[in-house]
Design a protein around this motif. Structure first.
Motif, PDB file in Angstrom:
ATOM      1  N   SER A  43      14.906   1.304  -6.171  1.00 33.85           N
ATOM      2  CA  SER A  43      15.384   1.110  -7.506  1.00 33.85           C
ATOM      3  C   SER A  43      15.473   2.497  -8.143  1.00 33.85           C
ATOM      4  CB  SER A  43      14.583  -0.029  -8.160  1.00 33.85           C
ATOM      5  OG  SER A  43      14.955   0.162  -9.456  1.00 33.85           O
ATOM      6  N   GLY A 101      13.251  -0.479 -11.774  1.00 32.45           N
ATOM      7  CA  GLY A 101      13.116  -1.991 -11.206  1.00 32.45           C
ATOM      8  C   GLY A 101      14.346  -3.190 -11.639  1.00 32.45           C
ATOM      9  N   TRP A 147      10.096   3.024  -4.106  1.00 29.43           N
ATOM     10  CA  TRP A 147      10.497   2.654  -2.954  1.00 29.43           C
ATOM     11  C   TRP A 147       9.554   1.737  -2.311  1.00 29.43           C
ATOM     12  CZ3 TRP A 147      10.410   7.525  -4.906  1.00 29.43           C
ATOM     13  CH2 TRP A 147      11.638   8.185  -4.793  1.00 29.43           C
ATOM     14  N   MET A 200       6.203  -6.886  -8.222  1.00 26.59           N
ATOM     15  CA  MET A 200       7.253  -7.515  -7.037  1.00 26.59           C
ATOM     16  C   MET A 200       6.518  -8.201  -6.257  1.00 26.59           C
ATOM     17  SD  MET A 200       7.482  -6.711  -3.432  1.00 26.59           S
ATOM     18  CE  MET A 200       8.848  -6.805  -2.068  1.00 26.59           C
ATOM     19  N   THR A 243      17.646  -2.877 -11.176  1.00 30.12           N
ATOM     20  CA  THR A 243      18.670  -3.299  -9.867  1.00 30.12           C
ATOM     21  C   THR A 243      18.252  -2.460  -8.688  1.00 30.12           C
ATOM     22  OG1 THR A 243      19.877  -1.223 -10.438  1.00 30.12           O
ATOM     23  CG2 THR A 243      20.604  -3.057 -11.558  1.00 30.12           C
ATOM     24  N   TRP A 244      18.607  -3.141  -7.400  1.00 31.41           N
ATOM     25  CA  TRP A 244      17.907  -2.691  -6.142  1.00 31.41           C
ATOM     26  C   TRP A 244      19.039  -2.584  -5.190  1.00 31.41           C
ATOM     27  CZ3 TRP A 244      12.510  -1.858  -5.534  1.00 31.41           C
ATOM     28  CH2 TRP A 244      12.051  -2.035  -6.821  1.00 31.41           C
ATOM     29  N   THR A 245      18.709  -1.689  -4.337  1.00 27.51           N
ATOM     30  CA  THR A 245      19.511  -1.456  -3.035  1.00 27.51           C
ATOM     31  C   THR A 245      18.472  -1.681  -1.853  1.00 27.51           C
ATOM     32  OG1 THR A 245      19.386   1.112  -3.326  1.00 27.51           O
ATOM     33  CG2 THR A 245      21.359  -0.148  -4.140  1.00 27.51           C
ATOM     34  N   THR A 258      12.338   6.111  -9.858  1.00 28.88           N
ATOM     35  CA  THR A 258      12.944   5.601  -8.708  1.00 28.88           C
ATOM     36  C   THR A 258      11.519   4.966  -7.957  1.00 28.88           C
ATOM     37  OG1 THR A 258      14.412   7.080  -8.353  1.00 28.88           O
ATOM     38  CG2 THR A 258      13.747   6.099  -6.609  1.00 28.88           C
ATOM     39  N   LEU A 267      13.422  -1.402   0.011  1.00 32.30           N
ATOM     40  CA  LEU A 267      14.195  -1.652  -1.108  1.00 32.30           C
ATOM     41  C   LEU A 267      13.861  -0.390  -2.100  1.00 32.30           C
ATOM     42  CD1 LEU A 267      12.532  -5.247  -1.787  1.00 32.30           C
ATOM     43  CD2 LEU A 267      14.806  -4.553  -0.782  1.00 32.30           C
ATOM     44  N   ASN A 276      20.863  -8.786  -8.296  1.00 37.33           N
ATOM     45  CA  ASN A 276      20.537  -7.521  -8.676  1.00 37.33           C
ATOM     46  C   ASN A 276      19.511  -7.113  -7.418  1.00 37.33           C
ATOM     47  OD1 ASN A 276      21.839  -7.634 -10.754  1.00 37.33           O
ATOM     48  ND2 ASN A 276      20.163  -7.121 -12.099  1.00 37.33           N
ATOM     49  N   ILE A 277      19.181  -8.080  -6.494  1.00 45.61           N
ATOM     50  CA  ILE A 277      18.441  -7.616  -5.413  1.00 45.61           C
ATOM     51  C   ILE A 277      18.921  -7.882  -4.064  1.00 45.61           C
ATOM     52  CG2 ILE A 277      15.977  -7.996  -4.444  1.00 45.61           C
ATOM     53  CD1 ILE A 277      15.441  -9.252  -7.189  1.00 45.61           C
TER      54      ILE A 277
END
Length: 449
Positions: free
Chosen positions: A215, A219, A204, A153, A221-223, A202, A213, A180-181
């Motif tokens: 996932s 990695g 963070w 990242m 998809t991200w919320t 997961t 961020l 997706n980010i």
């Protein structure tokens, strides 16, 4: 004599937890930016300058025998090395590891470098390009779940956070689509080197705008979630910093450099303040994998004394590990645990043969084992009078002054909570000896203010 016996017991107890090891660094005061534990025998470190104004250090240390011996060498980043720096290292085995590398000057290109021969040579993996046309590419982290699946990242570049994933050990990295980010909310929102936490699938990652961020699928998809702090350490929205740790995919804590503590029970989407009693520290924090609600923290306490502390109740109570007169205390700010028995904390080298890292000596941090060793915890400590002792089957509590004179002794019928009132005593240091129903005992140093 009694007081001397207490001191010996306290010192032995503290030294049992950490063993200082030499990372073989040629320069004194070499610290580290990251710790990656592969298994009980193999661990990799990325080394860094430990003093103000010294030259950038591009080195690794590695152990293949649990830390008894550490080897070290420079990481050759090629012709542009002078303008590059190591963000973190992630080890996969004794021979394979990955380094995330960021630029220190305009025009320099960072990215991900891999070694497949134990660190002898390093090669850039070009498909994680980190060479955006806008010049904003900046690599913050690399992490691998196994020999094949990894993520790297970086800061926003060309419209989104620059994140790549791989399923073949980095032979091919594929950039995660911008859709997706979550978008950065400001041009100054970016990630931080080695600022992340992983549990299971997961991950963070904290940002300079206090967002996280998240996932849950390695990695792809991200919320995003809003944390209770304005900045995880970039100095953009504040001078303080924060560190995350999760014991499973939903339960975690956020510790800040100004002694605030928060917890989450929904994977980091919402956070609640934790009112802790004493001994929390303020640099780095690690979960104890496999042990619910157990964390270990390093840094300075409220008296600015460096060391380490642990909790087995999610952060409500903390036990100080470096009980004086122990001199072998953790003085660095990075900590990582593999399980309840294996962990490392950063230090600073004195010479190639002395210092650099601390290894947990194998005492299990499982709740039942560690509670049995400690017998009880005391809070608040320091206290203005009343001290609450929490343990299992407490049968006797004795209070002594620093000269070894017994002040009080009380017996109980196997209680888990005992209140001790020191309000009538002069301010100073007292030794509280707690014995349980099985005859095991430990002594807690309590400060009366």
């Amino acid at each position: 004599l009694l007081f001397a016996a207490f001191v010996v017991a306290l010192s032995a107890q503290a030294q049992d937890y950490w063993t200082e090891q030499a990372t073989s660094q040629p320069a004194a005061s070499t610290g580290m930016r990251s710790i990656s534990i592969v298994d009980d025998n193999v661990a990799w470190l990325s080394n860094s300058c430990g003093t103000t104004g010294c030259a950038t250090i591009r080195r690794y240390s590695k152990t293949t025998n649990g830390g008894t011996v550490w080897s070290t060498s420079a990481i050759d980043l090629g012709a542009s090395a002078a303008n590059l720096e190591i963000a973190n290292i992630c080890g996969v085995s004794a021979t394979v590891a990955y380094a995330s590398v960021f630029p220190k000057a305009a025009g320099a290109v960072g990215g991900v470098w891999q070694t497949t021969n134990g660190g002898t040579t390093w090669t850039r993996q070009n498909t994680a390009s980190f060479n955006g046309a806008d010049g904003a590419s900046f690599t913050n982290i690399v992490y691998f779940w196994d020999a094949n699946n990894g993520v790297t990242m970086g800061d926003p570049s060309e419209g989104s956070f620059e994140i790549y994933t791989t399923t073949n050990g980095g032979t091919n990295w594929v950039r995660v689509p911008a859709g997706n980010i979550p978008a950065a909310i400001d041009a100054a929102e970016y990630g931080l080197t080695n600022q992340f936490s992983v549990t299971g699938n997961t991950m963070w990652i904290g940002t300079t705008f206090g967002r996280i961020l998240i996932s849950t699928d390695k990695g792809y998809t991200w919320t995003v979630a809003i944390s209770p702090i304005p900045d995880f350490g970039g100095g953009i929205n504040g001078s303080e910093s924060g560190d995350l740790a999760f014991t499973d995919e939903i339960n975690g804590v956020l510790q800040t450099s100004d002694y605030f503590l928060y917890n989450t029970t929904d994977g980091g989407n919402t956070w609640n303040p934790v009112t802790w009693d004493a001994n929390l520290r303020n640099f780095g924090i690690s979960e104890i994998p496999g042990v619910p609600n157990a964390y270990i923290s390093v840094g300075e306490d409220l008296d600015a004394i460096r060391g380490s502390s642990f909790t087995t109740d999610g952060g409500l109570t903390w036990t100080n590990i470096n009980d004086n007169p122990d001199t072998n205390y953790v003085d660095g700010g990075v900590i990582t645990f593999l399980n309840a028995n294996t962990g490392f904390a950063s230090g600073f080298s004195t010479s190639a043969a002395v210092g650099g890292i601390f290894k947990w000596n194998g005492n299990s941090l499982a709740n039942d084992t560690f509670t049995a060793q400690q017998i009880a915890t005391a809070s608040p400590n320091p206290t203005t009078g009343v001290v609450e002792l929490k343990g299992t089957n407490i049968s006797q509590v004795e209070v002594y002054d620093v000269l070894g004179k017994q002040i009080s002794s009380n017996n109980y019928s196997s209680l888990n909570n005992v209140t001790v009132n020191l309000g009538s005593l002069n301010n100073g240091v007292y030794m509280v000896k707690v014995t349980n129903a099985t005859g095991n005992s430990s002594t807690i140093k309590v400060v009366k203010q």
